[in-house]
Scaffold this active site. Structure first.
Site, PDB file in Angstrom:
ATOM      1  CG  ASP A  28      -2.010  -0.907   1.175  1.00 59.36           C
ATOM      2  OD1 ASP A  28      -2.011  -1.722   0.237  1.00 59.36           O
ATOM      3  OD2 ASP A  28      -2.894  -0.843   2.050  1.00 59.36           O
TER       4      ASP A  28
ATOM      5  CG  ASP B  38      -6.445  -2.972   5.436  1.00 57.87           C
ATOM      6  OD1 ASP B  38      -6.956  -2.532   4.381  1.00 57.87           O
ATOM      7  OD2 ASP B  38      -5.289  -3.394   5.496  1.00 57.87           O
TER       8      ASP B  38
ATOM      9  CB  CYS C  10      17.462 -20.228 -15.514  1.00 57.05           C
ATOM     10  SG  CYS C  10      17.843 -21.819 -16.265  1.00 57.05           S
TER      11      CYS C  10
ATOM     12  CE  LYS D 274      -7.925   4.357   5.049  1.00 51.23           C
ATOM     13  NZ  LYS D 274      -8.200   3.108   4.421  1.00 51.23           N
TER      14      LYS D 274
ATOM     15  CE  LYS E  81     -15.627   8.804   8.785  1.00 51.48           C
ATOM     16  NZ  LYS E  81     -16.554   7.700   8.998  1.00 51.48           N
TER      17      LYS E  81
ATOM     18  CD  GLU F 138     -15.668   7.274  12.327  1.00 47.05           C
ATOM     19  OE1 GLU F 138     -15.584   6.507  11.353  1.00 47.05           O
ATOM     20  OE2 GLU F 138     -16.567   8.104  12.470  1.00 47.05           O
TER      21      GLU F 138
ATOM     22  CE  LYS G  76      -3.066   4.023   3.358  1.00 45.99           C
ATOM     23  NZ  LYS G  76      -3.698   3.352   2.270  1.00 45.99           N
TER      24      LYS G  76
ATOM     25  CB  CYS H 140      15.497 -25.046 -15.654  1.00 44.52           C
ATOM     26  SG  CYS H 140      15.865 -24.362 -14.044  1.00 44.52           S
TER      27      CYS H 140
ATOM     28  CB  CYS I  35      20.429 -21.919 -13.526  1.00 38.68           C
ATOM     29  SG  CYS I  35      18.956 -22.588 -12.717  1.00 38.68           S
TER      30      CYS I  35
ATOM     31  CB  CYS J 235      19.356 -26.593 -14.554  1.00 38.00           C
ATOM     32  SG  CYS J 235      19.300 -25.053 -15.483  1.00 38.00           S
TER      33      CYS J 235
ATOM     34  CE1 TYR K 256     -17.007   3.746   5.731  1.00 35.62           C
ATOM     35  CE2 TYR K 256     -15.966   1.968   6.951  1.00 35.62           C
ATOM     36  CZ  TYR K 256     -16.228   2.601   5.752  1.00 35.62           C
ATOM     37  OH  TYR K 256     -15.729   2.107   4.590  1.00 35.62           O
TER      38      TYR K 256
HETATM   39  S1  IVH Z   1     -15.496   7.192   5.811  1.00 37.16           S
HETATM   40  C1  IVH Z   1     -16.821   9.664   1.855  1.00 37.16           C
HETATM   41  N1  IVH Z   1     -14.617   5.762   7.794  1.00 37.16           N
HETATM   42  O1  IVH Z   1     -11.195   3.614   3.715  1.00 37.16           O
HETATM   43  C2  IVH Z   1     -15.859   8.677   2.442  1.00 37.16           C
HETATM   44  N2  IVH Z   1     -13.967   5.110   5.601  1.00 37.16           N
HETATM   45  O2  IVH Z   1      -9.123   4.670   1.962  1.00 37.16           O
HETATM   46  C3  IVH Z   1     -16.462   7.959   3.568  1.00 37.16           C
HETATM   47  N3  IVH Z   1     -12.607   3.065   5.521  1.00 37.16           N
HETATM   48  O3  IVH Z   1     -13.274   4.235   0.964  1.00 37.16           O
HETATM   49  C4  IVH Z   1     -15.524   6.958   4.116  1.00 37.16           C
HETATM   50  N4  IVH Z   1     -12.589   2.688   7.691  1.00 37.16           N
HETATM   51  O4  IVH Z   1     -13.643   2.045   2.345  1.00 37.16           O
HETATM   52  C5  IVH Z   1     -14.609   5.933   6.460  1.00 37.16           C
HETATM   53  N5  IVH Z   1     -13.968   4.576   9.677  1.00 37.16           N
HETATM   54  C6  IVH Z   1     -13.970   4.719   8.350  1.00 37.16           C
HETATM   55  C7  IVH Z   1     -13.298   3.830   7.490  1.00 37.16           C
HETATM   56  C8  IVH Z   1     -13.310   4.065   6.108  1.00 37.16           C
HETATM   57  C9  IVH Z   1     -12.203   2.253   6.508  1.00 37.16           C
HETATM   58  C10 IVH Z   1     -12.309   2.842   4.104  1.00 37.16           C
HETATM   59  C11 IVH Z   1     -13.401   3.193   3.131  1.00 37.16           C
HETATM   60  C12 IVH Z   1     -12.810   4.265   2.258  1.00 37.16           C
HETATM   61  C13 IVH Z   1     -11.357   3.940   2.356  1.00 37.16           C
HETATM   62  C14 IVH Z   1     -10.457   5.070   1.954  1.00 37.16           C
END
Ligand code: IVH
Length: 687
Positions: free
Chosen positions: A34, A121, A428, A119, A292, A117, A316, A434, A410, A413, A229
């Site tokens: 990533d 994965d 190779c 994030k 947010k 919040e 991140k 091989c 190699c 072989c 979320y």
């Molecule tokens: S809010 C308008 N909250 O991360 C955007 N996204 O890299 C609203 N994701 O597309 C997204 N945890 O799929 C939001 N607590 C969280 C999240 C979250 C994971 C994901 C989501 C987003 C992506 C962006």
């Protein structure tokens, strides 16, 4: 950088990003981490900032990556999102979070709060509830249109089919993430290894792969979970995001309890620092923190760019690193002959597992790192299963550490290695002699898109090691006695394998052509060549000009085909496969129906009276070529119901004609189905 260099660099970055988007969103098996992906994107953003005139609407900086399964069989129905499903601006740099908070404060100009919040994965999902019942679940898709995974979502344990409590709006959308907790991930991968299926690289790929399974029951067994979320709807009665999520929780929807309201950047940073450590104790993967603006009227006033909300940002976490000692380097020969240096390390714990081996990529990377045996090195886990070495701790280098020597021959072989111009890897060249390459060819031959014989790498390895199989044709000489020599094989496994091998005799000629593994002849090229020539004999007799007459074939592929068939061993192999009963010519119904679309390159968009895959086959059966992207060379855009607005815009700007299904049928000379959907004229009944 001048404008010409900028143009070239942009082109290249777009190509690399598009390739990795596909690997990530559609194939669920990324090749880069990533972090590396985000760095490519940042480079593109920086160049586009220098030359804003070079920004095009199709740039990955302007739109979200697509997870649509358009190219896959058994695809899902697709529906437009009521509100575009966007991504989040992300950063690894805390000062950019501070800048985001500053911008929000300036833009809002009065007191407000932030919702912080985790994030999650996983893979994004959008649920619509109507009258308290789950009405539809869509993936993010390309942000405008998503795949309908309602049935699958119904099999995810914590997504309620019916809401509880009261006071929920008649209709609303709630978005979130579907993810696979570590425990379920480990169990699934152990199962896959046992069944000789490729394991998933990480829980996120496992989650998105599982959400798109064709069998909803199987989805239910995968142990997926969901956290929601973001609520959307017309005239929702909430003042804040937090209030909306609390209401959602009261209706039985899964909402995270790890949220926190913060009023200052200091509080945000405390939250980030706390979870940077504490997340390691969570039973699922998180890759950052989302911050947010909490008050909904302020969210609305800040608004959106084409790709992100201006009211939220993601911070991140960098991939975890570990420091350990390099003991030695093995040089592994892969299935394609590529030689990869792999480091043997003092075992060290990293993100939940103990790492003993890590990739060094290629000889250039070894030189760049200036690595020595005995060095202390940094190891990181990216998107790949095998961790990689990202740096050397020079301050701990001891006297007398040896510079490793990349082998000239190699290691399996003994053939002298070669490196093509512009390639970073040594190869190779002994591709037919091989052992890892021989096994690689066999694995390719039996793979799903080739001959689809139900067996995996371990079976091939055993067959090879017992001296039973050297080339694909040897597979068809195997009998039950041979198979019972394989470790752990009983009557049933041997019968199953023989049945599957037998079934492969009816695979279409294009699959056989793909399966024999001519370099550069991929799945779609094999199809074009098979359709064009019709039989293996015609292909073997073709000279270079005849090969170049196939739309998909250029110099490199033509030379590769000629080279392949000029080898007597290969021609013998073809004869043995023919004698084994494999298809060496197109079946009658696969032969072209007409050439009414010959020379036409067509892009399709939207939904049709037949599935999108069927539409693509229809185009090919009438001699046309499918393409996924519009260019000035596109003959026309075939637009069905709900075509992509971006595609329409682009067609207009390029002057590419847009036609509908009826017009298409007329051009292709296809008899029309009547309004009741009964087919006339026979051709459509092929499907
Ligand atoms: S809010 C308008 N909250 O991360 C955007 N996204 O890299 C609203 N994701 O597309 C997204 N945890 O799929 C939001 N607590 C969280 C999240 C979250 C994971 C994901 C989501 C987003 C992506 C962006």
């Amino acid at each position: 950088m001048n404008i010409r260099q900028a143009k070239e660099k942009i082109q290249e970055l777009k190509r690399i990003i598009a390739e990795n988007n596909h690997r990530y969103y559609v194939e669920n098996s990324p090749l880069i981490s990533d972090y590396d992906y985000d760095m490519l994107m940042n480079e593109l953003i920086a160049i586009e900032r220098m030359y804003p005139d070079l920004i095009t609407p199709d740039s990955p900086t302007q739109r979200v990556g697509s997870d649509l399964s358009a190219a896959k069989k058994n695809e899902f129905r697709q529906y437009a999102h009521r509100y575009p499903m966007l991504s989040l601006g992300n950063t690894y740099d805390i000062t950019e979070v501070e800048a985001f908070a500053d911008r929000a404060e300036k833009g809002i100009g009065e007191k407000f709060t932030f919702s912080c919040e985790l994030k999650f994965d996983g893979t994004a999902i959008c649920l619509t509830y109507r009258d308290g019942k789950l009405f539809r679940a869509l993936t993010r898709g390309d942000g405008t249109v998503g795949d309908d995974v309602t049935e699958n979502a119904g099999h995810i344990g914590n997504i309620p089919g019916t809401l509880k409590g009261s006071g929920y709006p008649e209709e609303f959308e709630i978005r979130g993430e579907v993810y696979m907790p570590y425990k379920a991930f480990d169990r699934l991968n152990a199962e896959r290894l046992r069944d000789e299926d490729a394991p998933f690289a990480n829980p996120r790929n496992a989650a998105s792969g599982s959400l798109k399974l064709i069998d909803p029951e199987e989805v239910g067994h995968r142990g997926l979970e969901c956290t929601l979320y973001h609520i959307l709807g017309d005239n929702l009665p909430f003042a804040t995001h937090n209030e909306a999520l609390e209401a959602a929780a009261s209706w039985g929807l899964p909402v995270s309890d790890k949220r926190k309201l913060c009023s200052s950047i200091d509080e945000i940073e405390d939250y980030i620092n706390f979870w940077d450590t504490e997340r390691k104790n969570l039973p699922f993967a998180t890759d950052g923190i989302v911050i947010k603006v909490n008050e909904l009227p302020f969210q609305r006033s800040l608004g959106y760019t084409s790709k992100f909300p201006r009211w939220a940002v993601a911070y991140k976490f960098k991939a975890e690193q570990a420091l350990t000692r390099l003991r030695s380097i093995d040089y592994q020969v892969g299935r394609t002959g590529a030689v990869t240096p792999v480091a043997n390390l003092d075992p060290v714990p990293l993100s939940g597992t103990t790492v003993k081996r890590a990739s060094l990529h290629n000889s250039e990377q070894m030189q760049l790192l200036d690595i020595r045996i005995g060095d202390y090195v940094y190891v990181e886990k990216g998107g790949e299963i095998i961790p990689k070495i990202t740096g050397v701790e020079l301050s701990r280098r001891e006297e007398g550490t040896a510079v490793p020597q990349f082998p000239a021959e190699c290691p399996v072989c003994g053939t002298p290695l070669v490196r093509d111009e512009g390639e970073a890897k040594f190869f190779c060249p002994n591709s037919d002699g091989c052992p890892p390459q021989i096994m690689g060819k066999l694995v390719h031959f039996i793979s799903r898109k080739a001959m689809n014989v139900i067996a995996g790498d371990a079976t091939v390895e055993q067959l090879y090691n017992l001296g039973l199989v050297r080339t694909p044709a040897d597979l068809y000489d195997l009998d039950k006695q041979d198979l019972l020599r394989l470790e752990g094989w009983k009557d049933r496994s041997a019968d199953r394998f023989l049945e599957s091998l037998n079934a492969s005799r009816s695979a279409g000629f294009e699959h056989v052509l793909f399966a024999i593994g001519i370099r550069y002849v991929g799945e779609s090229t094999a199809k074009s060549i098979a359709r064009h020539f019709g039989t293996i004999d015609a292909i073997m007799a073709a000279d270079k000009d005849a090969l170049l007459a196939v739309g998909d074939v250029g110099e490199v592929i033509a030379d590769s085909i000629l080279g392949y068939f000029s080898d007597e061993a290969h021609r013998n192999e073809i004869e043995r496969l023919r004698a084994a009963g494999l298809n060496m010519s197109m079946e009658v119904q696969d032969a072209p129906l007409s050439d009414s679309l010959a020379g036409k390159t067509i892009v399709i968009s939207g939904n049709f009276s037949i599935s999108r895959d069927e539409m693509k086959s229809l185009i090919e059966l009438h001699g046309g070529k499918n393409s996924s992207s519009l260019s000035s060379r596109t003959s026309f855009l075939l637009a069905g119901n709900k075509p992509g607005p971006e595609k329409l815009k682009k067609a207009e700007s390029l002057g590419v004609p847009v036609i509908d299904e009826e017009e298409f049928n007329r051009i292709a000379g296809i008899a029309q189905a009547d309004s009741a959907g009964n087919e006339e004229g026979g051709q459509l009944s092929l499907f």
